[in-house]
Design a protein around this motif. Structure first.
Motif, short mmCIF file in Angstrom:
data_model
loop_
_atom_site.label_atom_id
_atom_site.label_comp_id
_atom_site.label_asym_id
_atom_site.label_seq_id
_atom_site.Cartn_x
_atom_site.Cartn_y
_atom_site.Cartn_z
N ILE A 119 5.10 -6.63 -5.19
CA ILE A 119 4.17 -5.59 -5.62
C ILE A 119 3.17 -5.27 -4.50
O ILE A 119 2.96 -4.10 -4.15
CB ILE A 119 3.44 -6.02 -6.91
CG1 ILE A 119 4.43 -6.28 -8.04
CG2 ILE A 119 2.38 -5.01 -7.30
CD1 ILE A 119 5.27 -5.11 -8.43
N VAL A 120 2.56 -6.31 -3.94
CA VAL A 120 1.54 -6.10 -2.91
C VAL A 120 2.16 -5.50 -1.64
O VAL A 120 1.59 -4.57 -1.05
CB VAL A 120 0.81 -7.43 -2.59
CG1 VAL A 120 -0.08 -7.30 -1.38
CG2 VAL A 120 0.01 -7.89 -3.80
N GLY A 121 3.33 -5.99 -1.23
CA GLY A 121 3.98 -5.47 -0.04
C GLY A 121 4.34 -4.00 -0.17
O GLY A 121 4.10 -3.20 0.74
N ALA A 122 4.91 -3.64 -1.32
CA ALA A 122 5.27 -2.23 -1.54
C ALA A 122 4.02 -1.36 -1.56
O ALA A 122 4.00 -0.29 -0.96
CB ALA A 122 6.03 -2.09 -2.86
N TYR A 123 2.98 -1.83 -2.22
CA TYR A 123 1.75 -1.05 -2.31
C TYR A 123 1.11 -0.88 -0.94
O TYR A 123 0.79 0.24 -0.53
CB TYR A 123 0.76 -1.73 -3.27
CG TYR A 123 -0.53 -0.96 -3.41
CD1 TYR A 123 -0.64 0.03 -4.37
CD2 TYR A 123 -1.61 -1.21 -2.57
CE1 TYR A 123 -1.82 0.76 -4.50
CE2 TYR A 123 -2.79 -0.49 -2.69
CZ TYR A 123 -2.88 0.49 -3.65
OH TYR A 123 -4.05 1.21 -3.77
N LEU A 124 0.93 -2.00 -0.22
CA LEU A 124 0.20 -1.93 1.05
C LEU A 124 0.92 -1.09 2.10
O LEU A 124 0.29 -0.27 2.78
CB LEU A 124 -0.04 -3.34 1.59
CG LEU A 124 -1.08 -4.18 0.84
CD1 LEU A 124 -1.19 -5.56 1.44
CD2 LEU A 124 -2.43 -3.48 0.83
N LEU A 125 2.22 -1.30 2.25
CA LEU A 125 2.94 -0.52 3.28
C LEU A 125 3.01 0.96 2.91
O LEU A 125 2.91 1.82 3.80
CB LEU A 125 4.32 -1.09 3.53
CG LEU A 125 4.37 -2.31 4.45
CD1 LEU A 125 5.80 -2.73 4.71
CD2 LEU A 125 3.66 -2.06 5.76
N THR A 126 3.17 1.26 1.64
CA THR A 126 3.19 2.66 1.23
C THR A 126 1.82 3.29 1.46
O THR A 126 1.72 4.41 1.99
CB THR A 126 3.59 2.80 -0.25
OG1 THR A 126 4.84 2.16 -0.45
CG2 THR A 126 3.71 4.25 -0.66
N TYR A 127 0.76 2.60 1.08
CA TYR A 127 -0.60 3.08 1.29
C TYR A 127 -0.86 3.30 2.78
O TYR A 127 -1.36 4.36 3.18
CB TYR A 127 -1.61 2.09 0.71
CG TYR A 127 -3.05 2.51 0.88
CD1 TYR A 127 -3.63 3.39 -0.03
CD2 TYR A 127 -3.81 2.06 1.95
CE1 TYR A 127 -4.95 3.79 0.12
CE2 TYR A 127 -5.13 2.46 2.11
CZ TYR A 127 -5.69 3.33 1.19
OH TYR A 127 -6.99 3.73 1.35
N ILE A 143 -0.03 7.38 -4.59
CA ILE A 143 1.36 7.28 -4.16
C ILE A 143 1.79 5.82 -4.11
O ILE A 143 2.89 5.47 -4.56
CB ILE A 143 1.56 7.98 -2.80
CG1 ILE A 143 1.34 9.48 -2.95
CG2 ILE A 143 2.94 7.69 -2.23
CD1 ILE A 143 1.18 10.23 -1.65
N ALA A 144 0.92 4.96 -3.59
CA ALA A 144 1.24 3.53 -3.52
C ALA A 144 1.38 2.94 -4.93
O ALA A 144 2.27 2.13 -5.19
CB ALA A 144 0.18 2.79 -2.72
N LYS A 145 0.51 3.36 -5.85
CA LYS A 145 0.62 2.89 -7.24
C LYS A 145 1.93 3.35 -7.87
O LYS A 145 2.54 2.63 -8.65
CB LYS A 145 -0.56 3.39 -8.07
CG LYS A 145 -1.85 2.69 -7.81
CD LYS A 145 -2.97 3.31 -8.64
CE LYS A 145 -4.32 2.81 -8.21
NZ LYS A 145 -5.40 3.53 -8.91
N SER A 146 2.35 4.56 -7.51
CA SER A 146 3.60 5.07 -8.09
C SER A 146 4.79 4.24 -7.66
O SER A 146 5.70 4.00 -8.46
CB SER A 146 3.80 6.54 -7.72
OG SER A 146 4.17 6.70 -6.36
#
Length: 171
Positions: A119-127, A143-146
């Motif tokens: 969850i954190v990896g997907a959020y941080l890199l997308t953000y 976008i990161a939350k999505s």
């Protein structure tokens, strides 16, 4: 000696738990679950001359459904990013972030760390990707939350599929 119904149920529940945990930490848990069911049925037939009485082509149907679930997982992630106005690169980067996060999380705290890392990896890199592409804080965060919600929805779907197949086998 033959396995009792309770022993069979416990073994199948353990296989389901393993498959679900692996699915949540971005490993092929659904396919491992399918392999375990195949091996368990084979073991029962060769050792105890007993079978789970799987319907004809059951494992093939399960494989097809699990492949479709994997495709849905990746498409859902891309759709979630595009719905909130994200770049195409963010959909790809979120997958990389989820994989890296799950690996790093598992090394720090097995199983739970893998889920948190995903969850954190997907959020941080997308953000980070959206910020470097010029999005403001609010848009990059949305976008990161999505992508995070896309992962949670798809992992829940795959977990539910595993549970449905286990309950079907137990009936």
């Amino acid at each position: 000696m033959m396995l009792t119904l309770q022993e069979t149920i416990v073994i199948m529940a353990l296989m389901a738990i393993i498959g679900i945990i692996l699915a949540w930490i971005n490993l092929p848990g659904t396919f491992l679950f399918l392999l375990l069911i195949f091996l368990f049925d084979f073991f029962l037939e060769t050792t105890f001359h007993y079978s789970l009485n799987l319907p004809e082509n059951y494992l093939l149907w399960m494989l097809c459904i699990f492949i479709i679930a994997e495709i849905i997982e990746f498409l859902l992630n891309a759709v979630m990013v595009k719905t909130y106005g994200g770049k195409n690169s963010s959909a790809f980067i979120s997958i990389i972030g989820a994989i890296l996060g799950a690996i790093i999380g598992n090394t720090i705290l097995p199983i739970i760390g893998g889920f948190i890392g995903l969850i954190v990896g997907a959020y941080l890199l997308t953000y980070y990707n959206e910020k470097t592409m010029g999005a403001d804080d609010k848009k990059a965060s949305n976008i990161a939350k999505s992508t995070t919600w896309g992962y949670v929805i798809s992992k829940s779907m795959k977990s539910l599929l595993i549970l449905i197949f286990v309950f079907y086998l137990m009936i």
